[in-house]
Write a protein that holds these residues in place. Structure first.
Motif, PDB file in Angstrom:
ATOM      1  N   UNK A 188      -8.154   0.620  -1.812  1.00  0.00           N
ATOM      2  CA  UNK A 188      -7.725   1.974  -1.467  1.00  0.00           C
ATOM      3  C   UNK A 188      -8.038   2.852  -2.671  1.00  0.00           C
ATOM      4  N   UNK A 189      -9.137   3.609  -2.597  1.00  0.00           N
ATOM      5  CA  UNK A 189      -9.536   4.426  -3.741  1.00  0.00           C
ATOM      6  C   UNK A 189      -9.859   3.549  -4.934  1.00  0.00           C
ATOM      7  N   UNK A 190      -9.133   3.734  -6.016  1.00  0.00           N
ATOM      8  CA  UNK A 190      -9.332   2.924  -7.228  1.00  0.00           C
ATOM      9  C   UNK A 190      -8.283   1.814  -7.359  1.00  0.00           C
ATOM     10  N   UNK A 191      -7.634   1.494  -6.247  1.00  0.00           N
ATOM     11  CA  UNK A 191      -6.597   0.475  -6.272  1.00  0.00           C
ATOM     12  C   UNK A 191      -6.970  -0.689  -5.356  1.00  0.00           C
ATOM     13  N   UNK A 192      -6.762  -1.889  -5.869  1.00  0.00           N
ATOM     14  CA  UNK A 192      -6.934  -3.091  -5.057  1.00  0.00           C
ATOM     15  C   UNK A 192      -5.559  -3.571  -4.615  1.00  0.00           C
ATOM     16  N   UNK A 201       5.742 -10.726  -1.397  1.00  0.00           N
ATOM     17  CA  UNK A 201       5.340  -9.434  -1.960  1.00  0.00           C
ATOM     18  C   UNK A 201       3.834  -9.392  -2.165  1.00  0.00           C
ATOM     19  N   UNK A 202       3.332  -8.162  -2.258  1.00  0.00           N
ATOM     20  CA  UNK A 202       1.939  -7.924  -2.580  1.00  0.00           C
ATOM     21  C   UNK A 202       1.843  -7.145  -3.876  1.00  0.00           C
ATOM     22  N   UNK A 203       0.628  -7.099  -4.448  1.00  0.00           N
ATOM     23  CA  UNK A 203       0.422  -6.432  -5.735  1.00  0.00           C
ATOM     24  C   UNK A 203      -0.639  -5.348  -5.630  1.00  0.00           C
ATOM     25  N   UNK A 204      -0.503  -4.346  -6.503  1.00  0.00           N
ATOM     26  CA  UNK A 204      -1.532  -3.330  -6.687  1.00  0.00           C
ATOM     27  C   UNK A 204      -2.218  -3.583  -8.029  1.00  0.00           C
ATOM     28  N   UNK A 205      -3.560  -3.589  -7.999  1.00  0.00           N
ATOM     29  CA  UNK A 205      -4.360  -3.760  -9.214  1.00  0.00           C
ATOM     30  C   UNK A 205      -5.291  -2.562  -9.389  1.00  0.00           C
TER      31      UNK A 205
END
Length: 350
Positions: A188-192, A201-205
């Motif tokens: 999503x844009x500059x986020x994985x 849970x999930x993570x944003x990278x």
């Protein structure tokens, strides 16, 4: 990602225990039979068996929504087009002398037959045989890939990768220090967005640095399998027959939808890719990709990939599990867990 979630459990128990004869000896549904399968667009006749004809009123409902109220014992018609696909719970409440009784039934509304596709291999590219692929996406001219870590496979680790498509070379890799089984990913844009399987849970990278910048909890969808992005929301799978819609910035669950084809619910929905308004999803443990309309949950297409990769393939831990799409070049890529190759394929309608 080997656990299947049950959907509609309460309804299933209700039907199994009571079904359309839940009020036996009082009154019951004669039509339709509980669990009857009907095609979308059918007009379904609702008919009750009454112990007597003295009544005040009968209130018919579909999924708890009022259909019609009658003061006689005549049948009514349920238009399936007005209520969508899937399990539709039917109820009728009869009022006699101020007392209420209730009967139940249900139907399963099924969509038209999905289109069937075979494939043609256009190109083959090398793929790391230590990559237990869970998520795959093509962006910026390269592949982004997430992998899991089965305990029985030495040297196979959970990772986030940036990979050269043509050579298979790993250009950048992040191996999380905490203990979790890596699952699907999307950008999503500059986020994985990187899912865990059983950690809830999930993570944003950060897409450029591969540094973790946030996390989000799972809600009704307890497990993480696949995830994709439709340009507005995240779409997540958990191994069940449901797709879940999440806020792309926070990961908060917004809604969900059940997936059906002409045979019923489609279970074990796994890795996802959003392509031209549809969700392409591989079905776990099968060499099948289904093409889903995310607005209705209907499977509109089915890609049979049997025979794509067979040489030296193991019966387990070698499943198809990677779908990516080049939006500029209109190229569709697929691979699997520990596969030696990544394939560019062309669909052929049968």
């Amino acid at each position: 990602m080997r656990t299947k979630l049950l959907s509609g459990l309460s309804l299933a128990i209700l039907i199994a225990v009571g079904g359309c004869k839940s009020q036996k000896g009082k009154f019951e549904f004669v039509l339709p039979e509980s669990g009857q399968r009907v095609a979308f667009g059918d007009q379904v006749k609702l008919k009750l068996n009454f112990p007597n004809t003295t009544l005040d009123s009968v209130v018919y409902s579909i999924d708890g929504e009022l259909l019609v109220t009658k003061t006689d014992t005549g049948s009514v018609v349920f238009d399936t087009k007005k209520f969508g696909f899937g399990d539709r719970s039917l109820s009728a409440k009869v009022y006699v002398g101020g007392k209420e009784d209730i009967a139940y039934s249900n139907v399963i509304v099924l969509p038209p037959n999905a289109k069937n596709y075979s494939f043609e291999v256009v190109n083959e590219f090398p793929h790391d045989t230590k990559a237990y692929t869970q998520g795959l996406q093509y962006a910026d001219g390269v592949l982004y890939e997430t992998t899991g870590q089965p305990s029985q496979l030495e040297g196979v680790v959970t990772s986030l990768r940036k990979v050269d498509l043509k050579t298979g070379e790993v250009l950048k890799i992040e191996k999380p220090s905490d203990d979790f089984f890596g699952e699907g990913m999307t950008i999503v844009g500059n986020t994985i967005v990187f899912l865990t399987w059983e950690n809830g849970k999930g993570f944003f990278y950060d897409k450029n640095t591969f540094k973790r910048i946030g996390e989000f909890p799972y809600e009704n969808s307890k497990y993480g399998w696949g995830v994709t992005y439709d340009g507005n929301k995240l779409i997540k799978s958990d191994g069940s027959s449901r797709l879940y819609f999440l806020d792309a910035k926070t990961g908060k669950e917004i809604d969900s939808i059940e997936v059906y084809d002409e045979n019923g619910k489609v279970d074990s929905i796994n890795e996802l890719e959003y392509i031209d308004g549809k969700v392409y999803a591989n079905v776990y443990s099968k060499d099948i990709i289904v093409i889903i309309d995310p607005k209705t949950g209907v499977v509109e297409g089915r890609i049979n990939l049997v025979g794509l990769y067979t040489e030296g393939r193991l019966p387990n831990d070698n499943e198809l599990n990677g779908v990516a799409y080049d939006t500029v070049g209109k190229r569709l890529f697929v691979t699997g867990k520990l596969w030696p190759k990544l394939y560019e394929i062309k669909l052929i309608e049968r």
